[in-house]
Design a protein around this motif. Structure first.
Motif, short mmCIF file in Angstrom:
data_model
loop_
_atom_site.label_atom_id
_atom_site.label_comp_id
_atom_site.label_asym_id
_atom_site.label_seq_id
_atom_site.Cartn_x
_atom_site.Cartn_y
_atom_site.Cartn_z
N ILE A 189 0.86 -1.19 0.00
CA ILE A 189 0.00 0.00 0.00
C ILE A 189 0.90 1.25 0.00
N PHE A 190 1.90 1.24 0.90
CA PHE A 190 2.83 2.37 0.96
C PHE A 190 3.66 2.47 -0.32
N LEU A 191 4.07 1.31 -0.85
CA LEU A 191 4.89 1.31 -2.06
C LEU A 191 4.13 1.88 -3.26
N SER A 192 2.84 1.58 -3.34
CA SER A 192 2.04 2.12 -4.45
C SER A 192 1.93 3.64 -4.35
N HIS A 193 1.80 4.16 -3.12
CA HIS A 193 1.76 5.62 -2.94
C HIS A 193 3.12 6.25 -3.24
N LEU A 194 4.20 5.57 -2.87
CA LEU A 194 5.54 6.07 -3.20
C LEU A 194 5.72 6.15 -4.71
N SER A 195 5.26 5.13 -5.42
CA SER A 195 5.37 5.13 -6.88
C SER A 195 4.49 6.21 -7.50
N PHE A 196 3.32 6.44 -6.92
CA PHE A 196 2.46 7.51 -7.43
C PHE A 196 3.11 8.88 -7.22
N VAL A 230 5.73 9.30 3.93
CA VAL A 230 5.47 7.95 3.41
C VAL A 230 6.67 7.04 3.67
N LEU A 231 7.88 7.56 3.46
CA LEU A 231 9.09 6.77 3.73
C LEU A 231 9.19 6.42 5.22
N ALA A 232 8.78 7.34 6.09
CA ALA A 232 8.78 7.06 7.53
C ALA A 232 7.74 5.99 7.87
N ALA A 233 6.58 6.05 7.21
CA ALA A 233 5.55 5.03 7.43
C ALA A 233 6.03 3.65 6.97
N MET A 234 6.79 3.62 5.88
CA MET A 234 7.34 2.34 5.40
C MET A 234 8.35 1.79 6.39
N LEU A 270 13.11 11.52 9.19
CA LEU A 270 14.40 10.84 9.11
C LEU A 270 14.81 10.28 10.47
N ALA A 271 14.55 11.04 11.54
CA ALA A 271 14.86 10.54 12.89
C ALA A 271 14.04 9.30 13.21
N LEU A 272 12.76 9.30 12.81
CA LEU A 272 11.90 8.11 13.03
C LEU A 272 12.39 6.92 12.23
N ILE A 273 12.86 7.17 11.00
CA ILE A 273 13.40 6.09 10.17
C ILE A 273 14.65 5.49 10.82
N SER A 283 16.63 -3.68 2.83
CA SER A 283 17.70 -3.06 2.04
C SER A 283 17.16 -2.12 0.96
N SER A 284 16.08 -2.53 0.28
CA SER A 284 15.52 -1.68 -0.77
C SER A 284 15.06 -0.34 -0.21
N HIS A 285 14.38 -0.41 0.93
CA HIS A 285 13.89 0.82 1.55
C HIS A 285 15.03 1.73 1.98
N LEU A 286 16.09 1.15 2.51
CA LEU A 286 17.25 1.94 2.94
C LEU A 286 17.92 2.64 1.76
N VAL A 287 18.03 1.95 0.63
CA VAL A 287 18.63 2.56 -0.56
C VAL A 287 17.77 3.73 -1.04
N VAL A 288 16.45 3.54 -1.06
CA VAL A 288 15.53 4.59 -1.50
C VAL A 288 15.59 5.78 -0.55
N VAL A 289 15.63 5.51 0.75
CA VAL A 289 15.74 6.59 1.74
C VAL A 289 17.02 7.41 1.51
N SER A 290 18.13 6.72 1.27
CA SER A 290 19.40 7.41 1.03
C SER A 290 19.34 8.27 -0.23
N LEU A 291 18.77 7.71 -1.32
CA LEU A 291 18.68 8.47 -2.57
C LEU A 291 17.81 9.71 -2.43
N PHE A 292 16.79 9.62 -1.57
CA PHE A 292 15.88 10.75 -1.41
C PHE A 292 16.41 11.78 -0.41
#
Length: 318
Positions: A65-72, A118-122, A215-218, A246-255
């Motif tokens: 659900i979160f991933l679909s919102h991230l993609s949107f 959204v990234l924090a929710a993930m 970011l602190a919550l992540i 790992s995927s989420h961590l890479v995306v968080v870093s890129l953002f």
């Protein structure tokens, strides 16, 4: 005469000139091709993620659900900025109307702040899945996921609204050339001829809140996750647990890394030349890479994509 001059200073320009790389004309064609390819890949990749997350029965869990919102969000990022960039690079007229510019930076900041939450929710979803696996279904109910997503979108909109209200009041004294690829609040503040102390302070406070708090919550979530994973006896179990994050961590870093560099430095040290290329990175490169990061490292998404392609192939053959 004095009143006429004041009126001129207060009137917004009819359009802005987006400089982009027009000062480096030899770069324009190659950058146009690169942007076009990345734009197509970003649209295709994010649309595919949205479709499989919504249509595949095996992906009807909070993570997707979160991933679909991230993609949107990533889809909207590229649609907000890249078409205008391509039009400007493909023509000698590199302008955008004042209203279009306002809509562009309003939507861009709305999407950016929404993505932070959204990234924090993930990250919260991954924390519950690994640290509280037996209570996962009870805690991460569909209603909670929908509430978290709603909070993300409304918070992003509130931040954008404040930024727009302050930015549209700035006078530009006839200045029209933005040293950027698209309209963005820091570039608009830099262009203004007025005292921008209030705008700078408001931008810094709001961005610090919407960037640093999520970011602190992540980081806190991943601190607990790391502690829980290291207690797992089996190395295979540890690899599997870290693999889901790992995927989420890479995306968080890129953002977050470009966003922190772009928005959390003092206004006096803001470089438009560096800023425009960093903006280019997180407006097109990151949204393009995200769906591929999640697809390459996720067996569920790869399986869902195969099933979707198989269905489309069967429909096409009919």
């Amino acid at each position: 005469m004095r009143s006429d001059n004041q009126s001129f200073l207060g009137d917004p320009p009819k359009h802005f000139v987006l400089l982009g790389v027009s000062d480096r004309p030899w770069l324009e064609l190659s950058l146009f091709v690169v942007l076009l390819v990345f734009y197509i890949l970003a649209m295709a990749g994010n649309i595919a993620i949205i479709l499989v997350s919504r249509l595949d029965p095996q992906l009807q869990i909070p993570m997707y659900i979160f991933l679909s919102h991230l993609s949107f969000l990533d889809l909207c990022y590229t649609a907000t900025t890249v078409p205008q960039m391509l039009v400007n690079m493909g023509s000698s007229k590199k302008t955008i109307i004042y209203g279009g510019c306002t809509v562009q930076y309003a939507v861009f900041h709305w999407l950016g702040c929404t993505e932070c939450i959204v990234l924090a929710a993930m990250a919260l979803d991954r924390y519950v899945a690994i640290c509280e696996p037996l209570r996962y279904a009870v805690i991460m109910r569909r209603t909670l996921c929908q509430q978290l997503v709603a909070v993300a979108w409304l918070s992003g909109f509130s931040n954008s609204l404040v930024q727009v209200v302050l930015t549209v009041q700035l006078p530009f004294c006839g200045r029209q050339v933005l040293n950027n690829f698209f309209c963005e609040v820091p570039a608009m503040i830099k262009l203004s001829c007025a005292d921008t102390a209030v705008n700078d302070a408001t931008l810094a406070v709001l961005v610090a809140f919407f960037v640093l708090v999520p970011l602190a919550l992540i980081l806190l979530s991943y601190g607990f996750i790391t502690h829980a994973v290291l207690r797992i006896q089996s190395s295979k179990g540890q690899r599997k647990a870290f693999g889901t994050c790992s995927s989420h961590l890479v995306v968080v870093s890129l953002f977050y890394l470009p966003a922190i560099y772009m928005y959390l430095q003092p206004p006096s040290s803001y470089s438009q030349e560096q800023g425009k290329f960093i903006s280019l990175f997180y407006s097109i490169i990151t949204p393009t890479l995200n769906p591929f990061i999640y697809t390459l490292k996720n067996k569920d998404v790869k399986g869902a994509l195969r099933r979707l392609l198989a269905k489309l192939w069967r429909l096409f053959r009919r």
